[in-house]
Enzyme design. Structure first.
Site, PDB file in Angstrom:
ATOM      1  N   GLU A   1      -2.048   1.695  -4.828  1.00  0.00           N
ATOM      2  CA  GLU A   1      -1.757   3.219  -5.113  1.00  0.00           C
ATOM      3  C   GLU A   1      -2.990   4.243  -5.451  1.00  0.00           C
ATOM      4  O   GLU A   1      -2.766   5.271  -5.983  1.00  0.00           O
ATOM      5  CB  GLU A   1      -0.346   3.570  -6.119  1.00  0.00           C
ATOM      6  CG  GLU A   1      -0.585   2.861  -7.193  1.00  0.00           C
ATOM      7  CD  GLU A   1      -1.475   3.819  -8.265  1.00  0.00           C
ATOM      8  OE1 GLU A   1      -1.006   4.776  -8.780  1.00  0.00           O
ATOM      9  OE2 GLU A   1      -2.569   3.226  -8.334  1.00  0.00           O
TER      10      GLU A   1
ATOM     11  N   ASP B   1       0.962  -1.228  -0.005  1.00  0.00           N
ATOM     12  CA  ASP B   1      -0.040  -0.025  -0.071  1.00  0.00           C
ATOM     13  C   ASP B   1       0.878   1.233   0.086  1.00  0.00           C
ATOM     14  O   ASP B   1       1.557   1.352   0.901  1.00  0.00           O
ATOM     15  CB  ASP B   1      -1.082  -0.200   1.198  1.00  0.00           C
ATOM     16  CG  ASP B   1      -2.053   0.835   1.274  1.00  0.00           C
ATOM     17  OD1 ASP B   1      -2.218   1.558   0.306  1.00  0.00           O
ATOM     18  OD2 ASP B   1      -2.834   0.851   2.014  1.00  0.00           O
TER      19      ASP B   1
ATOM     20  N   GLY C   1      -5.059   4.311  -8.097  1.00  0.00           N
ATOM     21  CA  GLY C   1      -5.168   4.597  -9.293  1.00  0.00           C
ATOM     22  C   GLY C   1      -4.777   5.852  -9.739  1.00  0.00           C
ATOM     23  O   GLY C   1      -5.011   6.312 -10.754  1.00  0.00           O
TER      24      GLY C   1
ATOM     25  N   ASP D   1     -10.248   4.443  -1.795  1.00  0.00           N
ATOM     26  CA  ASP D   1     -11.075   3.506  -0.776  1.00  0.00           C
ATOM     27  C   ASP D   1     -12.422   3.519  -0.885  1.00  0.00           C
ATOM     28  O   ASP D   1     -13.363   4.597  -1.259  1.00  0.00           O
ATOM     29  CB  ASP D   1     -10.552   3.727   0.833  1.00  0.00           C
ATOM     30  CG  ASP D   1      -9.150   3.576   0.842  1.00  0.00           C
ATOM     31  OD1 ASP D   1      -8.399   3.067   0.122  1.00  0.00           O
ATOM     32  OD2 ASP D   1      -8.934   3.843   2.039  1.00  0.00           O
TER      33      ASP D   1
END
Length: 395
Positions: free
Chosen positions: A192, A155, A194, A214
């Site tokens: 990441e 992430d 997009g 998210d």
């Protein structure tokens, strides 16, 4: 090869190349973040979830990865630089926990971040330091291998902060190189959000890549993410998948109809299916939805072609996904009102135009079956509730 070695971009990508056989269909499993976030995560939660995956039939339906997201870590690395598990919430350690997960016929996933910090350190005030993998990629992979990890969620979490000099896609290539050299196969999921169009560059070494910010448990969020997938189908396929984030099925915020449409849309998008609810307490309705064979068969079709929205008629959308033995047509009602074939002057049949001005939406597949009910489908008799989706599968 040390990471400070000067190499060409082509050589760098070659050393980071993935094993595509690890994800021939979109990965399925469970991730802790949506329901438990940081401070609700514990060994007890993970073991209870592992048991629930088995008892509910989800494991046998294909949900094989149990992914522990951020906040599993101790507040600092060990004396040798290795990552450690939080001693209060994971007292038996990650190697033991991985063995417990494997003993239940599941695969073990963990979370890391490429910079100096993880997302929980930034956004959830997790009081730790230097948990990111920057400069420790090979050491962290060796740790994962020793613990029996099968899946890595990696992430971004402001990886360029703190003087790292990291950028897209270099931050993820560094980890991919370490994974490619590891003696244990590990699926790589990169996140990441997009921001740098990862569908254009991640396919050489990641098995799935986030294409969106998210998700949250609301119809508005589901629709926002779905809309952002338009035009991305050509970048996905066996071995590498567009990921519009985890599922919110079973979490408060979606109605039962919206939850079903959410799962159907992810199936049409050939998206990874990572459940994000509390499996230990889910209702029978949620369990039946998550394990619905007809929807999962669409999701896991071996051809691996991502579906797309092909037409819009006001708030009614038409979707299509090609399958190995035919195709699926989807009708999605995005409005807050019921849509009725008889009253609204629309039909599925391509040649259905009568004196009353019937408008054709799409061709009804030969031998069409309603994926949800398993019943034979009719062109003239269908009705959609607000936010409902209908899937019709045939040849």
């Amino acid at each position: 090869m040390p990471f400070d070695t000067v190499v060409t971009e082509t050589a760098l990508k070659e050393t980071a190349r993935k094993d595509s056989a690890l994800a021939p269909t979109p990965p399925m499993g469970w991730n802790s973040w949506n329901r438990f976030r940081c401070y609700g995560l514990s060994e007890e939660v993970v073991l209870g979830t592992a048991d629930a995956l088995v008892a509910s039939g989800m494991r046998d339906a294909g949900y094989e990865y149990l992914v522990i997201d951020d906040c599993w870590q101790a507040m600092a690395r060990g004396a040798d630089g290795s990552l450690l598990s939080n001693p209060e919430r994971f007292p038996h350690g990650m190697k033991w926990l991985g063995e417990q997960i494997h003993a239940r016929g599941l695969k073990f996933g963990l979370y890391l971040a490429p910079g100096r910090q993880t997302c929980a350190m930034l956004y959830d005030s997790y009081p730790a330091r230097e948990l990111g993998s920057f400069g420790n990629e090979e050491l962290d992979v060796a740790t994962l291998v020793g613990w029996g990890v099968d899946y890595l969620k990696y992430d971004w979490c402001q990886a360029d902060a703190g003087g790292t000099g990291l950028s897209y896609p270099g931050a993820f290539e560094r980890m991919a190189r370490a994974l490619a050299a590891a003696p244990r196969p590990i699926v790589l999921s990169i996140s990441e959000y997009g921001k740098s169009k990862p569908w254009e560059w991640a396919g050489d070494y990641a098995h799935l890549w986030r294409t969106t910010s998210d998700i949250n448990a609301s119809w508005r969020s589901v629709m926002r993410l779905v809309d952002s997938q338009h035009g991305l189908a050509r970048f996905a396929g066996p071995g590498g998948w567009n990921d519009p984030d985890m599922l919110e099925v079973g979490n408060d915020g979606l109605t039962p109809v919206e939850a079903r449409s959410h799962l159907m849309l992810w199936a049409m998008l050939a998206a990874p299916l990572m459940a994000g609810n509390d499996l230990r307490e889910m209702s029978a309705e949620t369990r039946e939805l998550l394990t619905h064979r007809g929807i999962l068969d669409v999701s896991q079709d071996a051809l691996g072609w991502q579906g797309e929205r092909v037409a819009r008629f006001g708030q009614l959308e038409i979707w299509r996904r090609e399958l190995g033995d035919g195709h699926v047509i989807g009708l999605l009602n995005r409005s807050r009102a019921w849509v009725d074939a008889a009253s609204d002057g629309v039909s599925l049949l391509a040649d259905a135009r009568d004196g009353a001005g019937m408008r054709a939406l799409a061709a009804l597949p030969e031998g069409a079956v309603d994926v949800w009910t398993g019943a034979a489908a009719s062109a003239a008799s269908w009705r959609l509730a607000p936010h409902e989706m209908l899937l019709l599968r045939g040849r």
